[in-house]
Design a protein around this motif. Structure first.
Motif, PDB file in Angstrom:
ATOM      1  N   ASN A 220       0.830  -1.200   0.000  1.00 20.48           N
ATOM      2  CA  ASN A 220       0.000   0.000   0.000  1.00 20.48           C
ATOM      3  C   ASN A 220       0.865   1.251   0.000  1.00 20.48           C
ATOM      4  OD1 ASN A 220       0.227   1.146   2.914  1.00 20.48           O
ATOM      5  ND2 ASN A 220      -0.200  -1.038   3.224  1.00 20.48           N
ATOM      6  N   SER A 221       0.261   2.329  -0.440  1.00 16.47           N
ATOM      7  CA  SER A 221       1.006   3.576  -0.629  1.00 16.47           C
ATOM      8  C   SER A 221       1.484   4.175   0.685  1.00 16.47           C
ATOM      9  CB  SER A 221       0.130   4.594  -1.373  1.00 16.47           C
ATOM     10  OG  SER A 221      -0.219   4.104  -2.656  1.00 16.47           O
ATOM     11  N   GLU A 222       0.707   4.052   1.751  1.00 13.98           N
ATOM     12  CA  GLU A 222       1.109   4.627   3.028  1.00 13.98           C
ATOM     13  C   GLU A 222       2.400   3.992   3.538  1.00 13.98           C
ATOM     14  OE1 GLU A 222      -0.254   7.273   4.651  1.00 13.98           O
ATOM     15  OE2 GLU A 222      -1.384   7.445   2.770  1.00 13.98           O
ATOM     16  N   ALA A 223       2.506   2.662   3.396  1.00 16.05           N
ATOM     17  CA  ALA A 223       3.731   1.981   3.820  1.00 16.05           C
ATOM     18  C   ALA A 223       4.923   2.440   2.994  1.00 16.05           C
ATOM     19  CB  ALA A 223       3.550   0.466   3.696  1.00 16.05           C
ATOM     20  N   ILE A 224       4.706   2.641   1.698  1.00 16.57           N
ATOM     21  CA  ILE A 224       5.788   3.108   0.833  1.00 16.57           C
ATOM     22  C   ILE A 224       6.232   4.515   1.232  1.00 16.57           C
ATOM     23  CG2 ILE A 224       6.336   3.840  -1.531  1.00 16.57           C
ATOM     24  CD1 ILE A 224       4.673   1.460  -2.510  1.00 16.57           C
ATOM     25  N   LYS A 225       5.281   5.402   1.479  1.00 21.09           N
ATOM     26  CA  LYS A 225       5.631   6.774   1.853  1.00 21.09           C
ATOM     27  C   LYS A 225       6.442   6.798   3.142  1.00 21.09           C
ATOM     28  CE  LYS A 225       1.397   8.439   1.589  1.00 21.09           C
ATOM     29  NZ  LYS A 225       0.300   9.443   1.641  1.00 21.09           N
ATOM     30  N   ASN A 226       6.039   5.989   4.099  1.00 22.23           N
ATOM     31  CA  ASN A 226       6.771   5.960   5.369  1.00 22.23           C
ATOM     32  C   ASN A 226       8.181   5.399   5.202  1.00 22.23           C
ATOM     33  OD1 ASN A 226       4.868   7.115   7.124  1.00 22.23           O
ATOM     34  ND2 ASN A 226       3.730   5.192   7.221  1.00 22.23           N
ATOM     35  N   ALA A 227       8.311   4.366   4.361  1.00 20.72           N
ATOM     36  CA  ALA A 227       9.631   3.790   4.127  1.00 20.72           C
ATOM     37  C   ALA A 227      10.553   4.799   3.453  1.00 20.72           C
ATOM     38  CB  ALA A 227       9.502   2.527   3.280  1.00 20.72           C
ATOM     39  N   VAL A 228      10.009   5.514   2.456  1.00 20.01           N
ATOM     40  CA  VAL A 228      10.816   6.530   1.771  1.00 20.01           C
ATOM     41  C   VAL A 228      11.160   7.662   2.722  1.00 20.01           C
ATOM     42  CG1 VAL A 228      10.803   8.255  -0.080  1.00 20.01           C
ATOM     43  CG2 VAL A 228       9.912   5.949  -0.518  1.00 20.01           C
ATOM     44  N   ARG A 229      10.223   8.085   3.532  1.00 18.46           N
ATOM     45  CA  ARG A 229      10.459   9.186   4.472  1.00 18.46           C
ATOM     46  C   ARG A 229      11.584   8.858   5.456  1.00 18.46           C
ATOM     47  NH1 ARG A 229       8.196  10.467   9.385  1.00 18.46           N
ATOM     48  NH2 ARG A 229       6.747   8.712   9.236  1.00 18.46           N
ATOM     49  N   HIS A 230      11.730   7.564   5.757  1.00 20.42           N
ATOM     50  CA  HIS A 230      12.796   7.147   6.675  1.00 20.42           C
ATOM     51  C   HIS A 230      14.095   6.811   5.946  1.00 20.42           C
ATOM     52  CE1 HIS A 230       9.416   6.679   9.534  1.00 20.42           C
ATOM     53  NE2 HIS A 230      10.353   6.927  10.438  1.00 20.42           N
ATOM     54  N   GLY A 231      14.193   7.211   4.679  1.00 21.87           N
ATOM     55  CA  GLY A 231      15.454   7.093   3.955  1.00 21.87           C
ATOM     56  C   GLY A 231      15.782   5.705   3.451  1.00 21.87           C
ATOM     57  N   MET A 232      14.774   4.844   3.287  1.00 19.72           N
ATOM     58  CA  MET A 232      15.040   3.469   2.865  1.00 19.72           C
ATOM     59  C   MET A 232      15.132   3.327   1.352  1.00 19.72           C
ATOM     60  SD  MET A 232      12.481   1.685   5.627  1.00 19.72           S
ATOM     61  CE  MET A 232      12.813   0.009   5.098  1.00 19.72           C
ATOM     62  N   GLY A 233      14.795   4.372   0.606  1.00 17.82           N
ATOM     63  CA  GLY A 233      14.879   4.301  -0.845  1.00 17.82           C
ATOM     64  C   GLY A 233      14.020   5.375  -1.481  1.00 17.82           C
ATOM     65  N   ILE A 234      13.836   5.268  -2.791  1.00 14.95           N
ATOM     66  CA  ILE A 234      12.983   6.199  -3.521  1.00 14.95           C
ATOM     67  C   ILE A 234      11.813   5.416  -4.103  1.00 14.95           C
ATOM     68  CG2 ILE A 234      14.972   7.651  -4.057  1.00 14.95           C
ATOM     69  CD1 ILE A 234      14.774   6.672  -6.958  1.00 14.95           C
ATOM     70  N   SER A 235      10.796   6.145  -4.558  1.00 10.45           N
ATOM     71  CA  SER A 235       9.628   5.464  -5.096  1.00 10.45           C
ATOM     72  C   SER A 235       8.937   6.334  -6.117  1.00 10.45           C
ATOM     73  CB  SER A 235       8.659   5.072  -3.980  1.00 10.45           C
ATOM     74  OG  SER A 235       7.622   4.235  -4.486  1.00 10.45           O
ATOM     75  N   CYS A 236       7.845   5.808  -6.639  1.00  8.41           N
ATOM     76  CA  CYS A 236       7.037   6.529  -7.619  1.00  8.41           C
ATOM     77  C   CYS A 236       5.573   6.185  -7.358  1.00  8.41           C
ATOM     78  CB  CYS A 236       7.437   6.120  -9.039  1.00  8.41           C
ATOM     79  SG  CYS A 236       6.540   7.005 -10.340  1.00  8.41           S
ATOM     80  N   LEU A 237       4.791   7.220  -7.041  1.00  7.85           N
ATOM     81  CA  LEU A 237       3.362   7.051  -6.767  1.00  7.85           C
ATOM     82  C   LEU A 237       2.588   8.187  -7.422  1.00  7.85           C
ATOM     83  CD1 LEU A 237       3.371   6.174  -2.942  1.00  7.85           C
ATOM     84  CD2 LEU A 237       2.937   4.577  -4.826  1.00  7.85           C
ATOM     85  N   SER A 238       1.288   8.083  -7.359  1.00 13.08           N
ATOM     86  CA  SER A 238       0.439   9.161  -7.852  1.00 13.08           C
ATOM     87  C   SER A 238       0.722  10.446  -7.089  1.00 13.08           C
ATOM     88  CB  SER A 238      -1.037   8.779  -7.685  1.00 13.08           C
ATOM     89  OG  SER A 238      -1.872   9.899  -7.883  1.00 13.08           O
ATOM     90  N   ARG A 239       0.716  11.557  -7.812  1.00 12.17           N
ATOM     91  CA  ARG A 239       0.894  12.851  -7.150  1.00 12.17           C
ATOM     92  C   ARG A 239      -0.182  13.061  -6.086  1.00 12.17           C
ATOM     93  NH1 ARG A 239       3.786  17.300  -8.151  1.00 12.17           N
ATOM     94  NH2 ARG A 239       4.451  16.567 -10.206  1.00 12.17           N
TER      95      ARG A 239
END
Length: 291
Positions: A220-239
């Motif tokens: 899910n997108s929320e998990a991805i946003k949190n992972a990216v926010r903690h510096g675990m990588g980059i991602s691509c989602l809907s604006r």
């Protein structure tokens, strides 16, 4: 036993008017049709519900027992007619996660303001889940993040969407000019296979990279946003999915050396699905217009 609502309606009107003649005028039937319906009802019940006193019909103990139940049944039948006359059917909707979590809440809120009591069921999953639910008639309409090619389903363009690459402020990706090579070297956190977002990211973005490093797949997108926010990588989602975080500065858009990542969102339904007036009315609220 095959008692009909017409027979019960005839019984009720005869009781209220005291004769088949008066009842026939109220019901716009011939007197013989009223008499036949009443006789059929008594024949199926095996009892007389009126005593015959000359030309008068007088309700007896059987009729008195029957009458309140007839009134209840006729009222329920009228409620059913009114229910569909006003197009108040329950709506079952399935949407992929970006649509269900970020687009539909505002649309449903507008619908609820006008129709607060009408039943509405929303299920959120990935695009393949939505397609399967529509194909199995478990929902009336599906909203997905990419085209659907199953022949038994009708797929119609619904809205446009933009995907953006993003990272945490100060992420390594910003330490040098952004290129296809630096994007390929970065650890990617992506949606799972079967997600409409993942399919489009694979096609529009990752296919242009010489290679890429998949660090993690999340559902899910929320998990991805949190992972990216903690510096675990980059991602691509809907604006739409990261608009709030971009505004707050907790996530930062990565300007990539590629054309804008545009996609079409689709509305799907089964070819054999009847699109009711109630469903059309709900779909009229499924736009991005605001009050």
């Amino acid at each position: 036993m095959h008692i009909t609502l017409r027979q019960l309606e005839v019984f009720s009107e005869v009781l209220k008017n005291g004769s088949t003649t008066q009842a026939s005028q109220v019901l716009a039937l011939s007197q013989s049709a009223v008499s036949a319906a009443l006789a059929d009802l008594e024949g199926q019940l095996g009892v007389q519900v009126f005593d015959r006193a000359g030309k008068r019909l007088v309700i007896n103990e059987h009729g008195r027992l029957l009458y309140p139940r007839v009134v209840a049944l006729l009222e329920q039948a009228q409620e059913i007619e009114q229910l569909f006359r006003e197009d108040n059917g329950a709506i079952r909707l399935s949407a992929s996660s970006t649509i269900g979590n970020y687009l539909l809440p505002g649309m449903i809120a507008r619908y609820r303001r006008d129709f607060p009591s009408l039943p509405l069921e929303l299920n959120v999953g990935n695009s393949q889940d939505v397609i399967a639910a529509v194909a199995d008639f478990r929902v009336d309409i599906g909203l997905i993040e990419g085209p659907c090619h199953r022949p038994e389903l009708v797929s119609e363009p619904w809205q446009e969407d933009e995907l953006v690459v993003f990272a945490a402020p100060g992420a390594d990706i910003f330490s040098r000019p952004i290129s296809l090579q630096s994007l390929a070297a970065a650890p990617w956190i992506l949606r799972e296979q079967g997600s409409g977002t993942r399919e489009i990211v694979d096609y529009l973005l990752l296919s242009h990279l010489p290679r890429f490093t998949l660090a993690m797949e999340l559902g899910n997108s929320e998990a991805i946003k949190n992972a990216v926010r903690h510096g675990m990588g980059i991602s691509c989602l809907s604006r739409r999915a990261i608009a709030e975080q971009l505004e707050l500065g907790t996530l930062v858009e990565v300007a990539i050396p590629l054309p804008a990542l545009k996609r079409t969102l689709y509305r799907i339904h089964h070819r054999q699905k009847h699109i009711s007036n109630a469903l059309r009315r709900f779909l009229s609220y499924c736009t991005e217009e605001t009050d």
